[in-house]
Design an enzyme around this catalytic site. Sequence first.
Site, PDB file in Angstrom:
ATOM      1  N   ILE A 185      39.778  34.425  57.747  1.00 26.74           N
ATOM      2  CA  ILE A 185      40.329  35.771  57.597  1.00 26.74           C
ATOM      3  C   ILE A 185      39.995  36.624  58.807  1.00 26.74           C
ATOM      4  O   ILE A 185      40.856  37.312  59.372  1.00 26.74           O
ATOM      5  CB  ILE A 185      39.828  36.415  56.299  1.00 26.74           C
ATOM      6  CG1 ILE A 185      40.419  35.683  55.090  1.00 26.74           C
ATOM      7  CG2 ILE A 185      40.190  37.898  56.255  1.00 26.74           C
ATOM      8  CD1 ILE A 185      39.869  36.131  53.751  1.00 26.74           C
ATOM      9  N   THR A 257      37.200  44.642  53.346  1.00 29.65           N
ATOM     10  CA  THR A 257      38.047  43.833  52.466  1.00 29.65           C
ATOM     11  C   THR A 257      37.350  42.511  52.152  1.00 29.65           C
ATOM     12  O   THR A 257      38.003  41.558  51.707  1.00 29.65           O
ATOM     13  CB  THR A 257      39.419  43.554  53.109  1.00 29.65           C
ATOM     14  OG1 THR A 257      39.232  42.921  54.384  1.00 29.65           O
ATOM     15  CG2 THR A 257      40.212  44.831  53.290  1.00 29.65           C
ATOM     16  N   GLY A 258      36.026  42.448  52.391  1.00 31.73           N
ATOM     17  CA  GLY A 258      35.259  41.234  52.138  1.00 31.73           C
ATOM     18  C   GLY A 258      34.670  41.214  50.735  1.00 31.73           C
ATOM     19  O   GLY A 258      35.308  40.783  49.780  1.00 31.73           O
ATOM     20  N   ARG A 259      33.445  41.731  50.611  1.00 25.88           N
ATOM     21  CA  ARG A 259      32.773  41.868  49.319  1.00 25.88           C
ATOM     22  C   ARG A 259      32.049  43.207  49.310  1.00 25.88           C
ATOM     23  O   ARG A 259      31.461  43.611  50.315  1.00 25.88           O
ATOM     24  CB  ARG A 259      31.775  40.732  49.077  1.00 25.88           C
ATOM     25  CG  ARG A 259      32.418  39.372  48.787  1.00 25.88           C
ATOM     26  CD  ARG A 259      33.143  39.370  47.454  1.00 25.88           C
ATOM     27  NE  ARG A 259      33.693  38.067  47.102  1.00 25.88           N
ATOM     28  CZ  ARG A 259      34.911  37.663  47.428  1.00 25.88           C
ATOM     29  NH1 ARG A 259      35.707  38.440  48.146  1.00 25.88           N
ATOM     30  NH2 ARG A 259      35.348  36.468  47.044  1.00 25.88           N
ATOM     31  N   ASP A 283      38.572  48.046  50.000  1.00 28.68           N
ATOM     32  CA  ASP A 283      39.288  47.282  48.972  1.00 28.68           C
ATOM     33  C   ASP A 283      38.315  46.660  47.986  1.00 28.68           C
ATOM     34  O   ASP A 283      38.736  46.193  46.926  1.00 28.68           O
ATOM     35  CB  ASP A 283      40.131  46.186  49.630  1.00 28.68           C
ATOM     36  CG  ASP A 283      40.976  45.425  48.624  1.00 28.68           C
ATOM     37  OD1 ASP A 283      41.760  46.078  47.906  1.00 28.68           O
ATOM     38  OD2 ASP A 283      40.844  44.188  48.548  1.00 28.68           O
ATOM     39  N   GLU A 288      32.065  47.173  41.226  1.00 29.87           N
ATOM     40  CA  GLU A 288      33.480  47.192  40.834  1.00 29.87           C
ATOM     41  C   GLU A 288      33.761  46.439  39.547  1.00 29.87           C
ATOM     42  O   GLU A 288      34.790  46.663  38.898  1.00 29.87           O
ATOM     43  CB  GLU A 288      34.346  46.602  41.946  1.00 29.87           C
ATOM     44  CG  GLU A 288      34.150  45.111  42.151  1.00 29.87           C
ATOM     45  CD  GLU A 288      35.014  44.555  43.276  1.00 29.87           C
ATOM     46  OE1 GLU A 288      35.739  43.582  43.011  1.00 29.87           O
ATOM     47  OE2 GLU A 288      34.960  45.064  44.396  1.00 29.87           O
ATOM     48  N   HIS A 319      40.488  45.840  44.968  1.00 31.59           N
ATOM     49  CA  HIS A 319      40.286  44.415  45.287  1.00 31.59           C
ATOM     50  C   HIS A 319      41.609  43.680  45.192  1.00 31.59           C
ATOM     51  O   HIS A 319      41.757  42.676  44.485  1.00 31.59           O
ATOM     52  CB  HIS A 319      39.253  43.802  44.346  1.00 31.59           C
ATOM     53  CG  HIS A 319      38.610  42.557  44.899  1.00 31.59           C
ATOM     54  ND1 HIS A 319      37.335  42.174  44.586  1.00 31.59           N
ATOM     55  CD2 HIS A 319      39.069  41.602  45.763  1.00 31.59           C
ATOM     56  CE1 HIS A 319      37.032  41.045  45.201  1.00 31.59           C
ATOM     57  NE2 HIS A 319      38.076  40.684  45.924  1.00 31.59           N
ATOM     58  N   THR A 320      42.561  44.151  45.973  1.00 35.17           N
ATOM     59  CA  THR A 320      43.923  43.620  45.883  1.00 35.17           C
ATOM     60  C   THR A 320      44.426  43.027  47.184  1.00 35.17           C
ATOM     61  O   THR A 320      45.565  42.570  47.257  1.00 35.17           O
ATOM     62  CB  THR A 320      44.888  44.737  45.425  1.00 35.17           C
ATOM     63  OG1 THR A 320      46.144  44.188  45.074  1.00 35.17           O
ATOM     64  CG2 THR A 320      45.082  45.780  46.517  1.00 35.17           C
ATOM     65  N   ALA A 321      43.575  42.983  48.224  1.00 37.82           N
ATOM     66  CA  ALA A 321      44.038  42.513  49.533  1.00 37.82           C
ATOM     67  C   ALA A 321      44.585  41.095  49.478  1.00 37.82           C
ATOM     68  O   ALA A 321      45.535  40.748  50.186  1.00 37.82           O
ATOM     69  CB  ALA A 321      42.898  42.606  50.550  1.00 37.82           C
ATOM     70  N   TYR A 322      44.010  40.265  48.641  1.00 38.11           N
ATOM     71  CA  TYR A 322      44.412  38.859  48.543  1.00 38.11           C
ATOM     72  C   TYR A 322      45.712  38.659  47.775  1.00 38.11           C
ATOM     73  O   TYR A 322      46.315  37.581  47.817  1.00 38.11           O
ATOM     74  CB  TYR A 322      43.318  38.055  47.819  1.00 38.11           C
ATOM     75  CG  TYR A 322      43.312  38.324  46.331  1.00 38.11           C
ATOM     76  CD1 TYR A 322      43.966  37.480  45.438  1.00 38.11           C
ATOM     77  CD2 TYR A 322      42.681  39.450  45.799  1.00 38.11           C
ATOM     78  CE1 TYR A 322      43.989  37.734  44.076  1.00 38.11           C
ATOM     79  CE2 TYR A 322      42.700  39.717  44.452  1.00 38.11           C
ATOM     80  CZ  TYR A 322      43.347  38.863  43.583  1.00 38.11           C
ATOM     81  OH  TYR A 322      43.369  39.138  42.244  1.00 38.11           O
TER      82      TYR A 322
END
Length: 350
Positions: A185, A257-259, A283, A288, A319-322
Amino acid sequence: MTGGMSNSEPARTAARRSRSPMVRRPSVAPVLGVTIYGCDADEAVAFRETASRFGVALTITEAAVSETNVELASGNRCVSVGHKVRIENAALLALSRAGVRYVSTRSIGYNHIDVEYAESLGLVVENVSYSPDSVADFTLMLMLMVVRNAKSLLRSTDAHDYRLGDVRGRELRDLTVGVIGTGRIGTAVVARLRGFGCRVLAYDKRPGIGVDHVSLDELLRSSDIVTLHAPLNAETHHLVNGPRIAQLKDGAFIVNTGRGPLLDTDALLAALETGRLGGAALDVLEGEEGIFYADCRNRDVSEALVRLQRLPNVLISPHTAYYTDHALRDTVQNSLINCLNFDSERRHWV
């Protein structure tokens, strides 16, 4: 952790890295049964279509795996689990007692599973690979939005206020972007940034791509934007903490956008609320679980999340980047392929 920062590496040495998507079928084999836990409606459609091609019999439930529904895995050696809910150790124990030997998590990360405990029960845990482009695209979108003050702009226009804001946007070509973690990524993010003409720095314990790798301290001191793509483990928990945030330039931006726990939320809030940072785009977020992916319109959320969302220069996405059609297909297919490969190997062992 084997030492690198790559998002495509396993979070614990106990887990096995997802293999290339090649099905090794035994010459004569019965239909493989796989139980799919935590399966949303769109995933279920993809699973059924893929299973029909691979000759897999599915048991599908929207519920996350738990002690109370482990009987759904009875007779199946392999299960597939989602990443949205932590898999409790009691559920792992129940799976092992039900005869399950393989757990495919439909994610790159393992931080929702105690992999060492699973291994002690005789369970093999393995992640899946999917296109890095989904997260990389989303990361670039967040960068552009945060440096162009998109949140304030959109809120104003929603209220029919079309005046220019007090803060002008910035152009990526004038900025230095620091990429922490250059796995699949992170590498995809670097490739996209080159098209904008900005200077790119990278930090990874195992540098391996054509970009300037520097120490973490130098990256933090030199970057106008810092973007996080490292895996989450004991070593990287709060990798960007108070002292490291203090190293950032005044007006710098942070994108994650990782964790969530890669970033110390309290330290970030302090820097944002004093105006020292230019903004953040997140993200993922500490705490969360139980909030993201849920309808929280009529319930309380964490104080930290409320404070972040009040700020005009902070963007939050759940948490929607994926979450793209391509990545969904990859995830579903590779989860079933991993189960088939494990089953094939196990038959050869016995």
